[in-house]
Design a protein around this motif. Structure first.
Motif, PDB file in Angstrom:
ATOM      1  N   ASP A  97     -35.490  -1.718  44.252  1.00 45.78           N
ATOM      2  CA  ASP A  97     -36.069  -1.826  45.822  1.00 45.78           C
ATOM      3  C   ASP A  97     -35.182  -2.747  46.655  1.00 45.78           C
ATOM      4  OD1 ASP A  97     -39.282  -2.292  46.732  1.00 45.78           O
ATOM      5  OD2 ASP A  97     -37.430  -4.243  47.140  1.00 45.78           O
ATOM      6  N   LYS A  98     -35.459  -2.405  47.974  1.00 47.69           N
ATOM      7  CA  LYS A  98     -34.143  -2.811  49.099  1.00 47.69           C
ATOM      8  C   LYS A  98     -34.364  -3.910  48.922  1.00 47.69           C
ATOM      9  CE  LYS A  98     -37.840  -2.397  52.522  1.00 47.69           C
ATOM     10  NZ  LYS A  98     -37.873  -1.462  53.978  1.00 47.69           N
ATOM     11  N   GLU A 141     -31.228  -8.865  48.312  1.00 50.13           N
ATOM     12  CA  GLU A 141     -30.962 -10.312  47.167  1.00 50.13           C
ATOM     13  C   GLU A 141     -29.335  -9.586  46.662  1.00 50.13           C
ATOM     14  OE1 GLU A 141     -33.196 -12.437  44.717  1.00 50.13           O
ATOM     15  OE2 GLU A 141     -35.122 -10.981  44.686  1.00 50.13           O
ATOM     16  N   LEU A 142     -28.817  -9.046  45.873  1.00 53.15           N
ATOM     17  CA  LEU A 142     -27.918  -8.781  44.987  1.00 53.15           C
ATOM     18  C   LEU A 142     -26.644  -8.802  46.090  1.00 53.15           C
ATOM     19  CD1 LEU A 142     -28.335  -5.545  42.690  1.00 53.15           C
ATOM     20  CD2 LEU A 142     -28.362  -8.524  42.410  1.00 53.15           C
ATOM     21  N   VAL A 170     -24.937  -5.479  38.518  1.00 58.18           N
ATOM     22  CA  VAL A 170     -26.393  -5.810  38.136  1.00 58.18           C
ATOM     23  C   VAL A 170     -27.617  -4.983  38.497  1.00 58.18           C
ATOM     24  CG1 VAL A 170     -27.720  -7.765  39.083  1.00 58.18           C
ATOM     25  CG2 VAL A 170     -25.086  -8.193  38.322  1.00 58.18           C
ATOM     26  N   ALA A 171     -27.135  -3.916  39.674  1.00 59.03           N
ATOM     27  CA  ALA A 171     -28.654  -2.696  40.101  1.00 59.03           C
ATOM     28  C   ALA A 171     -28.307  -2.057  38.935  1.00 59.03           C
ATOM     29  CB  ALA A 171     -27.498  -2.535  41.293  1.00 59.03           C
ATOM     30  N   ARG A 214     -28.190 -16.508  39.148  1.00 57.60           N
ATOM     31  CA  ARG A 214     -28.746 -17.336  40.332  1.00 57.60           C
ATOM     32  C   ARG A 214     -29.346 -16.250  40.908  1.00 57.60           C
ATOM     33  NH1 ARG A 214     -23.910 -21.693  41.569  1.00 57.60           N
ATOM     34  NH2 ARG A 214     -23.983 -21.976  39.727  1.00 57.60           N
ATOM     35  N   VAL A 215     -29.537 -15.307  40.912  1.00 57.72           N
ATOM     36  CA  VAL A 215     -30.565 -14.355  41.394  1.00 57.72           C
ATOM     37  C   VAL A 215     -31.961 -14.337  41.560  1.00 57.72           C
ATOM     38  CG1 VAL A 215     -30.567 -11.806  42.351  1.00 57.72           C
ATOM     39  CG2 VAL A 215     -28.337 -13.287  42.284  1.00 57.72           C
TER      40      VAL A 215
END
Length: 259
Positions: A13-14, A19-20, A31-32, A62-63
């Motif tokens: 999702d955008k 966030e990343l 991570v994605a 921390r995300v």
């Protein structure tokens, strides 16, 4: 953990992608891709999804989106204490109340239905959107059933959303839960009516309402393969000849097992 080449990370999702952006690009991509694997596997292979969520968590704890994904992966594996901790962390990071119902359900999973009911009456519930409020109602009704309060569970589910003729994404599950509670309370005729209404609203097969309705009507489902093998056994008993008959002689007869 191995990730298929067709998974690029762009599938997420955008909002999560945004966030990343706080991470270095290479790390954000890693991570994605792990988050994509969590989403891809969580229904069919929850253990696999949990593994990928732990990788993502190790890379970017921390995300908030990572903590939320880890929470859902733990929840899918019935690791309710771990899930609750991750959901709480995500909520602290964002201030968002969307996770409130699933947090309350984790309390149920931990054997604390009283805590679930406390959460159902908290101010946070009024901040939820309609779908979230319905979800909270379902969780609260489940807590009532955990405590043996069947009639209270039925009353909890009675709402304008239940009575509405419009079909929303949560309608089938709400009607199904109401029918199931009625059946548990011995109100079979009403349960049958509401299982039927759940079937009408269940456009994507999210419940087994049709099976429950058939069961109440006394309909039995027979496995087609078992039925075919059973027919071969009957043919053999009538004197079938040749290789097919010989094979049928050793084949077990169908036992009419229900699905």
């Amino acid at each position: 953990m191995p990730i298929p080449e067709d998974v690029t990370g762009d599938e997420i999702d955008k909002d999560v992608r945004q966030e990343l952006q706080s991470l270095p690009k290479t790390l954000a991509d890693d991570v994605a891709r792990n988050l994509v694997m969590v989403a891809r596997l969580i229904d069919e292979d929850p253990e696999g999804a949990y593994g990928y969520s732990k990788v993502a968590l190790r890379l970017a704890s921390r995300v908030a989106a990572v903590r939320e994904a880890a929470g859902f992966a733990a929840y899918a594996n019935q690791k309710y204490a771990e899930a609750l901790a991750e959901f709480r962390a995500a909520r602290r990071m964002t201030g968002n109340v969307d996770l409130w119902p699933v947090m309350a359900d984790c309390e149920r999973g931990l054997g604390r239905p009283e805590k679930t009911l406390d959460m159902a009456g908290a101010p946070e519930v009024h901040k939820l959107d309609k779908a979230g409020q319905v979800e909270m109602r379902l969780v609260a009704a489940g807590a009532r059933r955990d405590m043996g309060q069947l009639e209270a569970a039925i009353v909890t589910l009675q709402s304008p959303e239940l009575a509405s003729h419009s079909v929303q994404p949560w309608t089938a599950r709400l009607r199904y839960a109401y029918a199931d509670a009625l059946l548990a309370a011995g109100r079979e005729d009403q349960a049958r009516e509401w299982f039927g209404k759940a079937v009408e609203a269940d456009r994507d097969g999210s419940t087994d309402a049709s099976d429950r309705l058939a069961e109440l009507d006394g309909v039995e489902f027979v496995d087609a393969l078992d039925d075919q093998v059973g027919a071969e056994g009957v043919e053999d008993a009538a004197g079938a000849e040749g290789p097919r008959g010989a094979a049928a002689k050793d084949a077990p007869e169908g036992d009419g097992d229900k699905d």
